[in-house]
Write an enzyme that holds these catalytic residues in place. Structure first.
Site, PDB file in Angstrom:
ATOM      1  N   GLY A   1       0.890  -1.286  -0.060  1.00  0.00           N
ATOM      2  CA  GLY A   1      -0.112   0.057   0.056  1.00  0.00           C
ATOM      3  C   GLY A   1       0.899   1.340  -0.036  1.00  0.00           C
ATOM      4  N   GLU A   2       0.334   2.407   0.437  1.00  0.00           N
ATOM      5  CA  GLU A   2       1.107   3.608   0.548  1.00  0.00           C
ATOM      6  C   GLU A   2       1.444   4.419  -0.725  1.00  0.00           C
ATOM      7  OE1 GLU A   2       4.895   3.272   2.437  1.00  0.00           O
ATOM      8  OE2 GLU A   2       3.956   2.427   4.169  1.00  0.00           O
ATOM      9  N   GLY A   3       0.599   3.473  -1.878  1.00  0.00           N
ATOM     10  CA  GLY A   3       0.882   4.097  -3.257  1.00  0.00           C
ATOM     11  C   GLY A   3       2.326   3.567  -3.654  1.00  0.00           C
TER      12      GLY A   3
END
Lengths: 321, 321
Positions: free
Chosen positions: B285-287
């Site tokens: 996640g987190e981009g």
């Protein structure tokens, strides 16, 4: 030399402390570990990545196995020198120093349906040129090639090394179709029938080309100089596959940057027990797919070296709840 | 607005002139064409790529659906602010400007097994925050998220939008196993039973979270401001899938940066008719996966804008032999 266990141990001590679930960066973690193992140092470095593109001409090109005329090899080398090709833009985008090596372009190899592509002296000279092209201070080597007609030797070398039918290993290359593709398959089959059944290096000599021999030499020299290697597409992988057949583990310091559209490339990668980093439908050569993969290596180094640990960041680890 | 046909036509006029066989750069060609279409200009630009990471907390986190405690959301936001997380390193590596938006972290959404995750006012506020976060002068938007427990709403939203069993859409997230995974599947099933069968946006409101609503808002605003979007993993894709269900084509300006290890992500990408750019076994996640894909966009822009044409380079084209 083998992988550096001390550097790998330092990697393995740091990685689980970084602020992320263990394993959650997937192949980026694999890449930073691999760099440590084969650079022989921790932290991994990416300060001097280099790309080397080897160019050769082929006797079989006269048999109509490519959609482009043979003079394009020398024209594209000039394009590389002036900075106009895809590989120039990709090396620029990822900070990679590029050099192009022309291997006797005015003297194509022999047509392998009639004779060995190279005699022993020619083969050794090409391997040596490849070895000499690897700077000892590089921390990553991208290898690629240019040579009109050279997916034909790639297919012939692969077929002779790993068996199967010529048609299994022969693809459209720069875009041959119909009768030209059938002709290309026939050329590969004739070459394998004539030169198969020898040692892997003699297969590379008799069915390969100067740029293929040079790439095998570069991968050997990179191992000795502790430079990890990103391989490009079908021609590059076929060239160095001979080393793995001669000696298992000989390509452990190499990653396959991308898998090409050429169907033989996917098959070849599987035979080598590798997994390509990228699958973007590319089929250009020039080291282009491997150069794009340098971006992944940059990402991997940045994460392993730059991230905070759970302790530094004051973040609760799993199981602390 | 739709794709810019004039910019696409300029792209299509230039691309076949570049010194390579047609189509040989594969998805790099697709990327530069896509940028032109959705930036509405030719040549494509990549001068101001931005990443926005949306953070939210979830009522369902109290049900034990994550391997990490809920306070990690706010701890990780602090880590983003100090530059210690993976997304900071990745944005640094690819020249992407990063901002993190915390969405009422001290006020988790409601437990969706008991009530709608958000009421209408909360949902609209989160969507609006996402819309407001997209700078009109950005030329590429990476979106990602942070929220302990949020693969549970992602699975519930996906299952409610596309059908199938809860188990088909529910994965290990940050690393839940055994009984905890069974519990997570049960939570997803209960949520879908309670809130399924509504409009796509009500599904997002009742089963999603503030960061999911914000990402849907960001993708809407990006379309209006002509900013192409790189989507990250499962949570991001689930959030914006509601838009595509509401209105086919609503995600045409979005590419999926990578496919996550979460099995539901691959399924969801297929339902959306998309193909991920990278498959690197990431699940952070987190981009992070989308940020790595910015490297591919850089490569694509460099090739389309920087390469020489056949005429400029004096290289013979196919068929000239």
């Amino acid at each position: 030399p083998g992988p550096d266990a001390a550097a790998q141990a330092l990697w393995a001590a740091r990685e689980p402390q970084l602020t992320k679930p263990g394993g959650s960066l997937g192949r980026l973690e694999e890449l930073s570990s691999w760099l440590c193992a084969w650079q022989g140092c921790h932290p991994p470095r990416l300060e001097r990545p280099v790309a080397r593109v080897y160019a050769g001409n082929h006797g079989v090109a006269a048999l109509g196995v490519s959609a482009f005329p043979a003079e394009v090899t020398v024209q594209m080398v000039a394009n590389f020198q002036r900075g106009g090709a895809a590989i120039n833009q990709l090396c620029g985008a990822f900070g990679v120093q590029l050099e192009v090596l022309s291997l006797d372009l005015d003297r194509p190899t022999a047509d392998f349906t009639q004779a060995p592509a190279m005699d022993e002296a020619e083969f050794v000279a090409a391997v040596q040129a490849g070895m000499d092209s690897v700077p000892a201070d590089a921390d990553l080597l991208v290898i690629g090639e240019m040579g009109i007609g050279n997916t034909t030797p790639a297919a012939a070398v692969s077929c002779a090394l790993f068996g199967g039918e010529a048609a299994d290993w022969t693809g459209r290359g720069t875009g041959v179709e119909g009768g030209a593709l059938a002709r290309k398959i026939q050329v590969v089959a004739e070459g394998v029938a004539r030169h198969g059944g020898q040692s892997a290096l003699d297969i590379l000599r008799c069915l390969g080309g100067r740029e293929l021999a040079a790439m095998a030499g570069a991968v050997l020299a990179a191992r000795l100089r502790r430079v990890p290697v990103l391989l490009d597409g079908y021609v590059t992988t076929a060239a160095v596959a001979a080393l793995a057949v001669e000696r298992p583990g000989a390509l452990d310091h190499c990653m396959v940057g991308h898998v090409s559209v050429e169907p033989g490339h996917r098959r070849l990668i599987e035979r080598l027990g590798k997994a390509a980093l990228l699958d973007l439908g590319m089929r250009l050569g020039e080291g282009s797919g491997a150069a794009v993969a340098v971006g992944l290596v940059r990402a991997a180094v940045a994460c392993h070296t730059g991230m905070a640990t759970f302790a530094e960041a004051g973040v609760s680890d799993a199981g602390e709840k």
